[in-house]
Design a protein around this motif. Sequence first.
Motif, PDB file in Angstrom:
ATOM      1  N   LEU A 114       6.853  13.206  32.938  1.00  0.00           N
ATOM      2  CA  LEU A 114       6.267  11.999  33.884  1.00  0.00           C
ATOM      3  C   LEU A 114       6.971  11.923  35.086  1.00  0.00           C
ATOM      4  O   LEU A 114       6.412  11.698  36.040  1.00  0.00           O
ATOM      5  CB  LEU A 114       6.360  10.696  32.768  1.00  0.00           C
ATOM      6  N   ALA A 118       5.492  12.442  38.542  1.00  0.00           N
ATOM      7  CA  ALA A 118       5.358  11.128  39.527  1.00  0.00           C
ATOM      8  C   ALA A 118       6.027  11.390  41.030  1.00  0.00           C
ATOM      9  O   ALA A 118       5.602  11.037  41.782  1.00  0.00           O
ATOM     10  CB  ALA A 118       6.097   9.937  38.847  1.00  0.00           C
ATOM     11  N   GLN A 143       4.735   8.273  42.894  1.00  0.00           N
ATOM     12  CA  GLN A 143       4.238   7.306  42.248  1.00  0.00           C
ATOM     13  C   GLN A 143       5.635   6.587  41.524  1.00  0.00           C
ATOM     14  O   GLN A 143       6.398   7.236  40.844  1.00  0.00           O
ATOM     15  CB  GLN A 143       3.289   7.240  41.331  1.00  0.00           C
ATOM     16  N   ILE A 145       7.283   4.084  38.768  1.00  0.00           N
ATOM     17  CA  ILE A 145       7.119   3.719  37.205  1.00  0.00           C
ATOM     18  C   ILE A 145       7.261   2.198  37.268  1.00  0.00           C
ATOM     19  O   ILE A 145       6.815   1.451  36.632  1.00  0.00           O
ATOM     20  CB  ILE A 145       8.224   4.466  36.296  1.00  0.00           C
ATOM     21  N   SER A 148       4.525  -0.395  36.806  1.00  0.00           N
ATOM     22  CA  SER A 148       3.415   0.252  36.759  1.00  0.00           C
ATOM     23  C   SER A 148       2.616  -0.026  35.280  1.00  0.00           C
ATOM     24  O   SER A 148       3.262  -0.682  34.255  1.00  0.00           O
ATOM     25  CB  SER A 148       3.607   1.894  36.333  1.00  0.00           C
ATOM     26  N   VAL A 150       1.431   1.635  31.680  1.00  0.00           N
ATOM     27  CA  VAL A 150       1.394   2.808  30.974  1.00  0.00           C
ATOM     28  C   VAL A 150       0.662   2.819  29.952  1.00  0.00           C
ATOM     29  O   VAL A 150       0.570   1.798  29.101  1.00  0.00           O
ATOM     30  CB  VAL A 150       2.825   3.209  30.602  1.00  0.00           C
ATOM     31  N   SER A 202      -4.767   2.285  33.756  1.00  0.00           N
ATOM     32  CA  SER A 202      -3.382   2.800  33.705  1.00  0.00           C
ATOM     33  C   SER A 202      -3.191   3.668  34.974  1.00  0.00           C
ATOM     34  O   SER A 202      -3.711   4.303  35.500  1.00  0.00           O
ATOM     35  CB  SER A 202      -3.454   3.811  32.538  1.00  0.00           C
ATOM     36  N   ASP A 203      -1.639   3.380  35.235  1.00  0.00           N
ATOM     37  CA  ASP A 203      -1.114   4.325  36.372  1.00  0.00           C
ATOM     38  C   ASP A 203      -0.508   5.679  35.752  1.00  0.00           C
ATOM     39  O   ASP A 203      -0.681   6.795  36.504  1.00  0.00           O
ATOM     40  CB  ASP A 203       0.062   3.674  37.159  1.00  0.00           C
ATOM     41  N   PHE A 204      -0.157   5.557  34.335  1.00  0.00           N
ATOM     42  CA  PHE A 204       0.372   6.712  33.768  1.00  0.00           C
ATOM     43  C   PHE A 204      -0.685   6.758  32.434  1.00  0.00           C
ATOM     44  O   PHE A 204      -0.485   5.824  31.690  1.00  0.00           O
ATOM     45  CB  PHE A 204       1.696   6.722  33.292  1.00  0.00           C
ATOM     46  N   ILE A 206      -0.724   8.694  29.027  1.00  0.00           N
ATOM     47  CA  ILE A 206       0.057   9.580  28.160  1.00  0.00           C
ATOM     48  C   ILE A 206      -0.853  10.058  27.121  1.00  0.00           C
ATOM     49  O   ILE A 206      -0.885   9.136  26.086  1.00  0.00           O
ATOM     50  CB  ILE A 206       1.458   9.178  27.992  1.00  0.00           C
ATOM     51  N   ALA A 231      -3.307   8.247  39.507  1.00  0.00           N
ATOM     52  CA  ALA A 231      -2.841   8.204  38.070  1.00  0.00           C
ATOM     53  C   ALA A 231      -2.182   9.298  38.029  1.00  0.00           C
ATOM     54  O   ALA A 231      -2.335  10.502  38.331  1.00  0.00           O
ATOM     55  CB  ALA A 231      -3.897   8.169  36.798  1.00  0.00           C
ATOM     56  N   VAL A 232      -1.124   9.417  36.973  1.00  0.00           N
ATOM     57  CA  VAL A 232      -0.523  10.480  36.407  1.00  0.00           C
ATOM     58  C   VAL A 232      -0.737  10.758  35.256  1.00  0.00           C
ATOM     59  O   VAL A 232      -0.654   9.739  34.297  1.00  0.00           O
ATOM     60  CB  VAL A 232       1.035  10.307  36.541  1.00  0.00           C
TER      61      VAL A 232
END
Length: 319
Positions: A114, A118, A143, A145, A148, A150, A202-204, A206, A231-232
Amino acid sequence: MSKPKVLVNRDDIPTAGLDLLRTKCKLTILPGSNSTREEILRAIPGHDGFYFFGHVNVNTDFLDIAGPSLKVISTISAGFDHLDVPEIKRRGIKVGHTPIVLNAAVAEIAVMLLLNAARRAHESRSLLERGKVEAKPQWLLGQDIRGSTVGIVGLGMIGLAIANRLVPFEVGRFLYTGHAPKKSADEIGAEFVSLDDLLELSDFVIVATPLTIETHGLFDDAAFDKMKKTAVFINIGRGAVVKTDALLRALKEKKIFAAGLDVVDPEPLPKDHELLTLPNLEIVPHIGSATIKTRRDMAIVAAQNITNALEGKPLVYPL
Ligand SMILES: O=CC(=O)O
């Protein structure tokens, strides 16, 4: 009384596991690390247990050939998508795996991917190696965290371990999706949402879900289309939860910012695969649980699964 016989599919399993098994069982260890399915099937008849690392597909054919002596198998992995568990159990064979002991190591890899994705670690390194460093204020921006959102797809113990490790990075909001809300989500104040909401907000994102009929191919073009351009995307679950071509398109066409993968479909990814040419992909070859201590612990737990079953005791981690 003679010791029960256990087949081991390779000779490079941490010795702590093999030593423990040896105290109670007679081992047949196949030489090297590349035994074929045929070699395993040739060796298995007459064994009481099967102790193995890697994606050996234990299905009806396997069990038919193994025959009636087989009483227990243990995979040295948490994931068990390579096992036909209902069929194994239907035959009265005990089956174990090695969850929990790898949670921390896998969560650490997730955080590593991550952060690297990012902050464009792979791309940065590659530009540096090619002498293409530019001291510009808007170069290689990544980006944050901090602040953010998640989103975790599959808030099991690994998902939770990842979230707990991200809390100190000052995440603004945790979302999760799955079958149903979970009490454990309260630990991190995570909100249960639909998959669509999670993808949109979501920005991340998972992925920490196992591979099942429901999760197979869950991340397709439509899923990536719903995600933010910034987004990641991280996958430490199983490769086949994601349609590889859809992810490739998402990264190439900048539908998302970047991805970080420990798992991919297929594994290993061929060395000339187009994914490996992309600057916005961080990828490692399924090494989530690959630390010295974790792999040793996994080998021991799987050995205990086998010895417990052969002594008529409950397995440490039964399926
Ligand atoms: O992917 C790793 C495991 O299932 O143990």
